[in-house]
Design a protein around this motif. Structure first.
Motif, PDB file in Angstrom:
ATOM      1  N   ALA A   1      42.765  36.435  47.578  1.00  0.00           N
ATOM      2  CA  ALA A   1      41.519  36.744  46.886  1.00  0.00           C
ATOM      3  C   ALA A   1      40.630  37.597  47.771  1.00  0.00           C
ATOM      4  O   ALA A   1      40.723  37.550  48.994  1.00  0.00           O
ATOM      5  CB  ALA A   1      40.794  35.454  46.493  1.00  0.00           C
ATOM      6  N   ARG A   2      39.796  38.380  47.148  1.00  0.00           N
ATOM      7  CA  ARG A   2      38.846  39.217  47.882  1.00  0.00           C
ATOM      8  C   ARG A   2      37.418  38.747  47.610  1.00  0.00           C
ATOM      9  O   ARG A   2      37.157  38.094  46.604  1.00  0.00           O
ATOM     10  CB  ARG A   2      39.034  40.686  47.517  1.00  0.00           C
ATOM     11  CG  ARG A   2      38.888  40.995  46.059  1.00  0.00           C
ATOM     12  CD  ARG A   2      39.592  42.287  45.716  1.00  0.00           C
ATOM     13  NE  ARG A   2      41.038  42.141  45.734  1.00  0.00           N
ATOM     14  CZ  ARG A   2      41.894  43.131  46.012  1.00  0.00           C
ATOM     15  NH1 ARG A   2      41.437  44.339  46.267  1.00  0.00           N
ATOM     16  NH2 ARG A   2      43.192  42.928  46.009  1.00  0.00           N
TER      17      ARG A   2
ATOM     18  N   GLU B   1      45.172  29.698  45.983  1.00  0.00           N
ATOM     19  CA  GLU B   1      44.841  29.647  44.554  1.00  0.00           C
ATOM     20  C   GLU B   1      44.188  28.330  44.145  1.00  0.00           C
ATOM     21  O   GLU B   1      43.660  28.207  43.041  1.00  0.00           O
ATOM     22  CB  GLU B   1      46.099  29.888  43.708  1.00  0.00           C
ATOM     23  CG  GLU B   1      47.191  28.856  43.892  1.00  0.00           C
ATOM     24  CD  GLU B   1      48.124  29.180  45.048  1.00  0.00           C
ATOM     25  OE1 GLU B   1      49.149  28.472  45.201  1.00  0.00           O
ATOM     26  OE2 GLU B   1      47.844  30.130  45.792  1.00  0.00           O
TER      27      GLU B   1
ATOM     28  N   ARG C   1      37.323  30.037  43.735  1.00  0.00           N
ATOM     29  CA  ARG C   1      38.130  31.197  43.337  1.00  0.00           C
ATOM     30  C   ARG C   1      38.056  31.417  41.831  1.00  0.00           C
ATOM     31  O   ARG C   1      38.035  30.458  41.056  1.00  0.00           O
ATOM     32  CB  ARG C   1      39.585  30.983  43.775  1.00  0.00           C
ATOM     33  CG  ARG C   1      40.532  32.122  43.420  1.00  0.00           C
ATOM     34  CD  ARG C   1      41.847  31.916  44.152  1.00  0.00           C
ATOM     35  NE  ARG C   1      42.879  32.842  43.744  1.00  0.00           N
ATOM     36  CZ  ARG C   1      43.840  33.277  44.546  1.00  0.00           C
ATOM     37  NH1 ARG C   1      43.876  32.873  45.805  1.00  0.00           N
ATOM     38  NH2 ARG C   1      44.771  34.103  44.122  1.00  0.00           N
TER      39      ARG C   1
ATOM     40  N   THR D   1      39.542  34.458  38.780  1.00  0.00           N
ATOM     41  CA  THR D   1      40.236  35.704  38.473  1.00  0.00           C
ATOM     42  C   THR D   1      39.483  36.434  37.369  1.00  0.00           C
ATOM     43  O   THR D   1      39.249  35.876  36.290  1.00  0.00           O
ATOM     44  CB  THR D   1      41.684  35.432  38.034  1.00  0.00           C
ATOM     45  OG1 THR D   1      42.387  34.791  39.115  1.00  0.00           O
ATOM     46  CG2 THR D   1      42.396  36.735  37.692  1.00  0.00           C
TER      47      THR D   1
ATOM     48  N   PRO E   1      41.905  38.394  41.650  1.00  0.00           N
ATOM     49  CA  PRO E   1      41.363  37.144  42.186  1.00  0.00           C
ATOM     50  C   PRO E   1      40.204  37.413  43.153  1.00  0.00           C
ATOM     51  O   PRO E   1      40.310  38.239  44.053  1.00  0.00           O
ATOM     52  CB  PRO E   1      42.549  36.526  42.945  1.00  0.00           C
ATOM     53  CG  PRO E   1      43.755  37.328  42.563  1.00  0.00           C
ATOM     54  CD  PRO E   1      43.249  38.692  42.188  1.00  0.00           C
ATOM     55  N   TYR E   2      39.094  36.702  42.943  1.00  0.00           N
ATOM     56  CA  TYR E   2      37.931  36.767  43.827  1.00  0.00           C
ATOM     57  C   TYR E   2      37.627  35.357  44.333  1.00  0.00           C
ATOM     58  O   TYR E   2      37.988  34.367  43.693  1.00  0.00           O
ATOM     59  CB  TYR E   2      36.703  37.305  43.088  1.00  0.00           C
ATOM     60  CG  TYR E   2      36.821  38.723  42.605  1.00  0.00           C
ATOM     61  CD1 TYR E   2      36.550  39.793  43.449  1.00  0.00           C
ATOM     62  CD2 TYR E   2      37.190  38.997  41.290  1.00  0.00           C
ATOM     63  CE1 TYR E   2      36.647  41.104  42.993  1.00  0.00           C
ATOM     64  CE2 TYR E   2      37.286  40.302  40.826  1.00  0.00           C
ATOM     65  CZ  TYR E   2      37.017  41.350  41.685  1.00  0.00           C
ATOM     66  OH  TYR E   2      37.114  42.652  41.234  1.00  0.00           O
ATOM     67  N   ASP E   3      36.955  35.286  45.473  1.00  0.00           N
ATOM     68  CA  ASP E   3      36.555  33.982  46.001  1.00  0.00           C
ATOM     69  C   ASP E   3      35.162  34.105  46.611  1.00  0.00           C
ATOM     70  O   ASP E   3      34.904  35.023  47.393  1.00  0.00           O
ATOM     71  CB  ASP E   3      37.541  33.491  47.066  1.00  0.00           C
ATOM     72  CG  ASP E   3      37.503  31.978  47.222  1.00  0.00           C
ATOM     73  OD1 ASP E   3      36.393  31.445  47.458  1.00  0.00           O
ATOM     74  OD2 ASP E   3      38.556  31.327  47.127  1.00  0.00           O
TER      75      ASP E   3
END
Length: 281
Positions: free
Chosen positions: A60-61, A200, A205, A207, A212-214
């Protein structure tokens, strides 16, 4: 083309093929978005066999918005940089305090860079995504949006923090501040990598449009080796056959940030230099 409307981009037929055997012995990519699909403006046409490995390693970014404001004159803000306990504003720093930026006279404007929290950025990207959900086309950020949503939001919070007794300065809150004469904003969809241990199952997190982001915020200092979920100790990713290397903080095994990015780039350059040198010798 990052801010160019899609209809204009589609009229441009020029294509630049990376990895032309006539011109490249090896390639180092540093923008993690180069491994996005063709919908993204930064896509570099990376082979999917390599792009999928990049995406898997990134996980994730962390997205951010940044805003620059300029006060008409010097302010009485008593700090050069500060972190905030706020849902919208994460960090602020005074550009004039950078080496070589001070001592230019009392009439110089005072510039500040404001950084949003990852959670705020995730919420805004979900409201206004980077990809059209119906056509799949890239949605460029526009000045109209940046100057009407994240720009005013971060500016308002910063001014409130330094002028309210409930803000960061408490009882030393400023009574007045100079007029803000300039504002600019930027969306960073891939500002930082998530910390290496997050996967995940992370509760922060999400999506959005397949990405995917966190929003988890962990310490960014000091820079040190982190326990990586992918188990690779190297600070970069490489395809040995193609001499294709992905470097940067997204690939690093160190704490997210500038130093991790620099170490990744130096390690990748050393690897490719030594490999090409051994082949030629």
């Amino acid at each position: 083309f990052h801010d160019t409307p899609e209809q204009i981009v589609q009229q441009i037929n020029q294509k630049i093929i990376l990895g032309d055997p006539q011109g490249y012995d090896g390639i180092i990519l540093t923008d993690v978005s180069s491994s996005f699909g063709t919908w993204h403006r930064a896509s570099a046409g990376v082979p999917e066999s390599f792009a999928s490995r990049v995406r898997e390693r990134v996980g994730a970014r962390v997205p951010l918005f940044t805003v620059m404001i300029a006060f008409e004159t010097k302010s009485a803000i008593p700090f050069d940089a500060a972190a905030f306990d706020h849902d919208v504003l994460w960090f602020a720093s005074k550009s004039n305090s950078k080496p070589g930026m001070d001592g230019r006279g009392d009439d110089m404007m005072e510039c500040w860079t404001l950084v949003s929290t990852p959670k705020y950025a995730m919420d805004k990207i979900e409201e206004t995504p980077m990809q059209d959900p119906k056509t799949g086309e890239f949605i460029p950020q526009t000045d109209d949006y940046l100057q009407c949503v994240p720009g005013p939001d971060l500016k308002a919070v910063f001014l409130e923090e330094i002028t309210s007794r409930d803000g960061i300065l408490s009882h030393d809150a400023l009574v007045t501040v100079p007029s803000v004469v300039y504002t600019d904003a930027q969306r960073w969809g891939s500002a930082l990598p998530a910390h290496r241990h997050l996967d995940e199952n992370s509760i922060t997190r999400k999506t959005i449009s397949g990405v995917p982001y966190d929003s988890c915020r962990c310490s960014l200092a000091p820079t040190k080796k982190e326990q990586c979920r992918h188990g690779d100790e190297r600070t970069f990713l490489v395809d040995e056959e193609l001499n294709l290397v992905q470097a940067g903080d997204m690939m690093s095994s160190f704490t997210p940030g500038f130093e991790g990015a620099a170490l990744s780039g130096m390690d990748a350059a050393k690897y490719l230099f030594e490999k090409l040198s051994s082949v030629r010798s």
